[in-house]
Design a protein around this motif. Structure first.
Motif, PDB file in Angstrom:
ATOM      1  N   UNK A 184      50.681  90.813  51.853  1.00 43.50           N
ATOM      2  CA  UNK A 184      51.575  89.675  51.570  1.00 43.50           C
ATOM      3  C   UNK A 184      51.022  88.922  50.369  1.00 43.50           C
ATOM      4  N   UNK A 185      51.464  89.252  49.171  1.00 43.48           N
ATOM      5  CA  UNK A 185      50.934  88.615  47.960  1.00 43.48           C
ATOM      6  C   UNK A 185      51.005  87.090  48.039  1.00 43.48           C
ATOM      7  N   UNK A 233      56.358  93.780  62.799  1.00 45.86           N
ATOM      8  CA  UNK A 233      55.596  92.726  63.480  1.00 45.86           C
ATOM      9  C   UNK A 233      54.245  92.456  62.837  1.00 45.86           C
ATOM     10  N   UNK A 234      53.732  93.413  62.073  1.00 45.99           N
ATOM     11  CA  UNK A 234      52.493  93.128  61.341  1.00 45.99           C
ATOM     12  C   UNK A 234      52.711  92.054  60.275  1.00 45.99           C
ATOM     13  N   UNK A 293      51.250  77.995  45.340  1.00 47.22           N
ATOM     14  CA  UNK A 293      52.596  77.686  44.864  1.00 47.22           C
ATOM     15  C   UNK A 293      53.680  78.222  45.798  1.00 47.22           C
ATOM     16  N   UNK A 294      53.310  79.132  46.706  1.00 45.09           N
ATOM     17  CA  UNK A 294      54.325  79.764  47.549  1.00 45.09           C
ATOM     18  C   UNK A 294      55.096  78.759  48.394  1.00 45.09           C
ATOM     19  N   UNK A 295      54.387  77.754  48.949  1.00 48.45           N
ATOM     20  CA  UNK A 295      55.083  76.765  49.769  1.00 48.45           C
ATOM     21  C   UNK A 295      56.008  75.908  48.917  1.00 48.45           C
ATOM     22  N   UNK A 296      55.533  75.435  47.771  1.00 47.91           N
ATOM     23  CA  UNK A 296      56.378  74.626  46.879  1.00 47.91           C
ATOM     24  C   UNK A 296      57.575  75.435  46.394  1.00 47.91           C
ATOM     25  N   UNK A 297      57.354  76.722  46.136  1.00 48.30           N
ATOM     26  CA  UNK A 297      58.455  77.570  45.679  1.00 48.30           C
ATOM     27  C   UNK A 297      59.490  77.751  46.779  1.00 48.30           C
ATOM     28  N   UNK A 303      56.936  82.580  58.244  1.00 54.24           N
ATOM     29  CA  UNK A 303      57.303  83.591  57.264  1.00 54.24           C
ATOM     30  C   UNK A 303      58.573  83.211  56.507  1.00 54.24           C
ATOM     31  N   UNK A 304      59.589  82.741  57.226  1.00 59.04           N
ATOM     32  CA  UNK A 304      60.883  82.475  56.614  1.00 59.04           C
ATOM     33  C   UNK A 304      61.058  81.056  56.123  1.00 59.04           C
ATOM     34  N   UNK A 305      60.967  80.083  57.023  1.00 53.87           N
ATOM     35  CA  UNK A 305      61.284  78.703  56.669  1.00 53.87           C
ATOM     36  C   UNK A 305      60.265  78.070  55.740  1.00 53.87           C
ATOM     37  N   UNK A 306      58.976  78.417  55.926  1.00 54.34           N
ATOM     38  CA  UNK A 306      57.932  77.781  55.109  1.00 54.34           C
ATOM     39  C   UNK A 306      57.550  78.574  53.870  1.00 54.34           C
TER      40      UNK A 306
END
Length: 574
Positions: free
Chosen positions: A490-491, A453-454, A511-515, A406-409
């Protein structure tokens, strides 16, 4: 023997021969100490004097034009003075004076460099630590004085002045004022009373003890549009510490001296030049490892009765695999960053090959390329370094692994920590004889826990096919593992995924990971951890990258070309 540092030597001035000694000695000591205190203060104050917020007249600089690119994205950082991390401070000492200037137990370890400055406090302990390091660096000139300074040990004052002038400008990363140099000559003269070599060494120590070495400025010049643009020397420093975690090299300093760094095209040229250097590539890869928190691997422990093979050697192998993977993927092949999550190619030595269940050629300690099973592994997310770091001593951790994804990636919004009133309940749940999915179900049913937690547990549950060492498994205690993940609300990443491999393959193309990766690089370069991937400072960089060509060099160049590194406001927004 290690000599007292500069402050002690300033206090211990030579005794006059006559009986008037004590008063004269006190006057002389006060004068010299205050002279150097003034030099330290002027190092920052002189730089601050050109600004409106921090001591200047606030007038616009007519020669400073607003940047062409991203002009619609207003700067969010105010003018400021930025403290170097200990890692950067020590790297800079080594860059200036060589490896011998850094004590072996203080040599920077790239594997454990910090990602943010959280926890760093400018207090007595930090000041004393840096004074001690400055003293050690200066003392290291013994035995190599002429090699470093270009002056004979009993040389003339002209040579000393030439060296110290150059050295101060390099150390301060900007031109040095006449007042600063005059104060520096007083320090040199104090040491000169003992010997010529001691005078130079004392002045070197004073330079490294100065705030202008420990800090870099982002004070800039205000343009006609009201935006503050960093000076060429400030741009050189920020770019260099972003890319290399150390001082600007001679070519970058020359571009600053000439004013060429006012031109975005020159910033691009310098960035491309630095990106071709192995040290820069290694530094940027280490920045990503720091953003992902993988240095925490070296502090993890496993139950020796359950995992007897786990120890420092296997930890080092896991970490080195990820280093080799980043180097091959991002630099040797120049692949799109999506392959960090989708590639089945990696590197393993004998012990790691056993963890992965694959064949290994060569000596047990040698790393060689391996292809991992496509239905079991998908890039970084399923590597042993990540999975072992995010596990407990005797079990996996759905929460730790979920927070990592959720946070780092993905850089999704942070969630609040659980209330302290639930501490006992959390401990009881961890100790309960349950599977990780059963624990997640209990959390989901709790009104207080479930809301957060969801948005965490589904990520971690998809990684339940991997034990605390990262070994693949399909059953646990004789029962099939259910690694499904249902992501709702989670869009960009919402959906149903059968397991981590399916999730990694899917998210790699979005694009979420690259962003998020881009956001982490900008955060490191600017020390602004408030950034979100959809902020224009990040989004504009990502949008500038062509689809399928989001390589790390392309991302870094797009960051350098944007205004995020170079533009500031006059003051912090209320």
């Amino acid at each position: 023997m290690h000599r007292p540092r500069v402050w002690d030597r300033i206090r211990r001035t030579a005794s006059p021969a006559s009986g008037e000694g004590q008063a004269a000695r006190e006057r002389s000591g006060r004068r010299r100490r205050w002279a150097w205190l003034a030099a330290c203060a002027s190092a920052v104050v002189a730089a601050a004097g050109c600004t409106g917020t921090l001591g200047g007249n606030g007038e616009e600089q007519p020669g400073v034009e607003p940047p062409g690119a991203n002009a619609q994205c207003a700067p969010r950082l105010a003018r400021r003075i930025v403290l170097l991390t200990d890692f950067q401070f020590t790297n800079s000492v080594r860059t200036l004076l060589g490896d011998a200037a850094v004590r072996a137990d203080q040599a920077p370890d790239e594997r454990t460099k910090p990602f943010t400055k959280k926890g760093i406090t400018v207090g007595t302990s930090l000041v004393h630590a840096r004074l001690d390091r400055a003293a050690y660096a200066a003392e290291s000139l013994e035995g190599r004085f002429e090699e470093v300074t270009g002056c004979a040990p009993d040389g003339d004052d002209t040579c000393a002045r030439d060296f110290l002038t150059r050295f101060a400008a390099r150390a301060f990363r900007r031109p040095v004022s006449a007042t600063e140099l005059e104060d520096l000559w007083e320090v040199f003269a104090l040491g000169r009373e003992e010997s010529y070599e001691r005078g130079v060494m004392l002045a070197v120590e004073a330079i490294l003890a100065s705030p202008s070495f420990s800090y870099r400025t982002e004070l800039g010049e205000k343009g006609r549009d009201g935006v503050v643009r960093l000076s060429p020397h400030e741009i050189a420093s920020e770019l260099s510490f972003f890319l290399t975690d150390s001082q600007p090299d001679d070519k970058l300093m020359a571009a600053a001296e000439s004013g060429a760094l006012r031109d975005p095209e020159e910033i691009t040229r310098q960035t491309e030049r630095l990106l071709a250097l192995p040290a820069t590539r290694r530094s940027l890869s280490t920045t990503l490892l720091a953003a992902w928190g993988l240095s925490n691997l070296f502090g993890t422990e496993k139950d020796p009765g359950m995992f007897p093979e786990y120890g420092p050697a296997l930890q080092a192998s896991m970490f080195h695999e990820t280093e080799l993977f980043l180097d091959a993927t991002l630099w040797e092949r120049g692949a799109d960053v999506s392959e960090l999550l989708s590639s089945r190619e990696t590197f393993a030595n004998g012990p790691l090959a056993e963890v992965y269940g694959v064949e290994h050629d060569g000596a047990p300690e040698e790393f060689s390329p391996v292809t991992l099973p496509a239905d079991q592994r998908a890039g970084l997310l399923t590597q042993a370094s990540v999975l072992a770091t995010l596990s407990r001593t005797d079990n996996t951790s759905v929460v730790a692994r979920g927070l990592f994804v959720r946070g780092a990636l993905l850089c999704l919004p942070k969630l609040p920590s659980p209330p302290e009133t639930l501490a006992d309940a959390v401990t009881d749940l961890l100790n309960a004889d349950m599977t990780e999915r059963e624990r997640a179900d209990v959390r989901a049913m709790n009104a207080t826990c479930g809301a957060c937690h969801r948005g965490i547990d589904p990520f971690g549950l998809m990684l339940e096919n991997y034990d605390p060492l990262g070994r693949y498994r399909e059953t646990l205690a004789g029962e099939p593992i259910d690694a499904r993940g249902e992501l709702k609300g989670l869009p960009g990443v919402a959906g149903s995924y059968a397991n981590a491999v399916e999730f990694a393959d899917a998210i790699a193309q979005k694009k979420e990971f690259a962003a998020c990766l881009t956001r982490n690089l900008i955060t490191y370069g600017t020390d602004d951890d408030r950034l979100a991937p959809d902020d224009c400072q990040v989004a504009d960089v990502v949008e500038a990258l062509p689809e399928g060509a989001r390589t790390l060099p392309a991302i870094v160049k797009a960051i350098a070309m944007s205004s995020v590194l170079t533009d500031r406001t006059e003051s912090e927004e209320e």
